[in-house]
Design an enzyme around this catalytic site. Structure first.
Site, PDB file in Angstrom:
ATOM      1  N   ASP A   1      -5.733  -3.735  -2.622  1.00  0.00           N
ATOM      2  CA  ASP A   1      -4.498  -3.568  -1.697  1.00  0.00           C
ATOM      3  C   ASP A   1      -3.840  -4.721  -1.218  1.00  0.00           C
ATOM      4  O   ASP A   1      -4.285  -5.650  -0.489  1.00  0.00           O
ATOM      5  CB  ASP A   1      -5.367  -2.844  -0.434  1.00  0.00           C
TER       6      ASP A   1
ATOM      7  N   SER B   1       0.693  -1.146  -0.038  1.00  0.00           N
ATOM      8  CA  SER B   1       0.053   0.169  -0.016  1.00  0.00           C
ATOM      9  C   SER B   1       0.908   1.104   0.093  1.00  0.00           C
ATOM     10  O   SER B   1       1.786   1.410  -0.846  1.00  0.00           O
ATOM     11  CB  SER B   1      -0.995   0.072   1.347  1.00  0.00           C
TER      12      SER B   1
END
Length: 432
Positions: A168, A49
């Site tokens: 993610d 991320s």
């Protein structure tokens, strides 16, 4: 324990932390100032991320001012919106994509290959993938966008990378690495990682979530909240400064620096060095270096009266990027009457802004409509087939179970008439 004797025998891993990614910038700047060999001699930089953005900045040699400008700039954009992250103008993936396309060097994929590891979560099985090879600059950018794509927060349809959909990477492996024993892990949350804040709470309860061990405390709860809903730029700047202090504590604890800065800040006397326990920062002749038995004190940003003396460059950049727009118009909208006027005008401005920004996104989505529709059609078909298969299997299982029970009852004993037949036979009175 990570060994620093052989160059290239260690790596660094930066966890996903949303808007708290400036913590990683403070850690990286401290390592660059106090122990540059840790960055120069690292085998690979891993990231999930927002941690992947800091990792790619290290690989591509981006400056401190560049990282602070873009991270704090995005926070300022959110703070200017009347509804924050819920405003229709909030589009983090689009902002990051434009910044990457504009500022990443042309040979970024060459610099990142085998030096950068990006954590991705594959849709729909949720398997974690760590990508270390990149064929082009656009492929590198697409991998970064995929690891940043939080479902329903950034959109509905996951992004595509090499023919598959990913989202993610922090949701499957927030601290990516190949060998945990040779990796320096970094996170802005209180836990058991190598570089992380030391919690003032006495709680001993921990939880392992997304391959990251965290302390169960209210402080971590609020930090997790701020990953998605950013605080003020000044608060994020303090988190960056805390990252610098935590990295410095790691260096002193491992004997990788010759200066006892934290002991001076804590106004304490360091313990006497133990004989024969020199750290990894000692010279070849063994005369320098700190012992590994020293416990570096925990220093919080509140305990540092003047951070500029500790790191003048970092403090100058943070003050510059946290500065507010001095124009009269900006000052008015930041004032109390300006804020009240903003919310009073929402019933008029919000519908127009919603229509405008949604139309822009629809126009930008048009080239990808056929591919996304085919993907959704295939997803619905596979979901329906799986539902049909499971329903059919459960029905067949129920039928076979009932047949097994009837067979287990066995045949009737000879000479014993069934109850139904005896009930249907006429009585002697009925025969007469």
């Amino acid at each position: 324990m990570v060994s620093f004797e052989k160059e290239g025998s260690w790596s660094l891993s930066f966890c996903g932390s949303g808007f708290l990614g400036l913590y990683h910038v403070g850690v990286s700047h401290c390592l660059r100032e106090r122990a540059p060999h840790l960055l120069l001699g690292a085998h690979r930089f891993y990231g999930a991320s927002s941690g992947a953005l800091n990792a790619v900045a290290l690989v591509c040699g981006k400056s401190l001012d560049f990282c602070c400008a873009h991270l704090l700039g995005m926070i300022k954009v959110v703070k200017r919106l009347s509804l924050g992250v819920f405003h229709p103008a909030f589009a983090p993936i689009e902002l990051i994509k434009l910044a990457l396309q504009e500022h990443l060097p042309a040979n970024a994929h060459i610099l990142a290959s085998q030096r950068l590891g990006i954590s991705l979560t594959r849709w729909p099985d949720g398997k974690n993938i760590i990508v270390t090879d990149f064929a082009s600059r656009d492929e590198l950018i697409q991998a970064l966008l995929c690891t940043l794509y939080l479902p329903f927060y950034c959109g509905v349809i996951p992004l595509e990378f090499r023919g598959e959909h990913y989202f993610d990477g922090g949701l499957s492996n927030n601290v990516p690495c190949e060998d945990p024993k040779s990796t320096i892990t970094v996170a802005p949350f209180h836990g058991t990682l190598d570089i992380c804040p030391q919690s003032p709470s006495a709680s001993l309860h921990e939880m392992n979530i997304f391959n990251m061990s965290l302390q169960i405390s209210t402080k971590n709860f609020f930090l997790g909240f701020h990953t998605l809903f950013p605080p003020s730029p000044e608060v994020v700047a303090d988190i960056c400064r805390q990252g610098y202090l935590d990295a410095l504590r790691f260096l002193e604890r491992r004997g990788l620096t010759k200066e006892l800065i934290l002991w001076v800040l804590a106004s304490k006397e360091p313990p006497a060095p133990a004989e024969g326990t020199q750290g990894a920062g000692c010279d070849e002749d063994g005369k320098a270096g700190l012992p590994l038995t020293w416990a570096a004190p925990n220093v919080r940003i509140e305990d540092v009266p003047d951070f500029e003396q500790l790191s003048p460059e970092l403090e100058a950049v943070l003050r510059k990027r946290c500065g507010k727009n001095p124009s009269i118009r900006a000052q008015f909208w930041r004032s109390g009457p300006g804020q009240v006027l903003t919310y009073l005008l929402l019933p008029c401005t919000l519908p127009m802004e919603y229509a405008y920004f949604r139309s822009r996104r629809l126009v930008a989505w048009l080239p990808d409509v056929p591919a996304d529709l085919r993907w959704m059609q295939g997803l619905l078909r596979s979901s329906a087939h799986e539902f049909y298969s499971r329903t059919k299997a459960s029905l067949l299982r129920a039928v076979s179970l009932s047949a097994t029970k009837s067979l287990a009852a066995g045949p009737l004993q000879p000479g014993v008439a069934p109850l139904v037949d005896s009930a249907l036979e006429p009585t002697p009175t009925q025969q007469a």
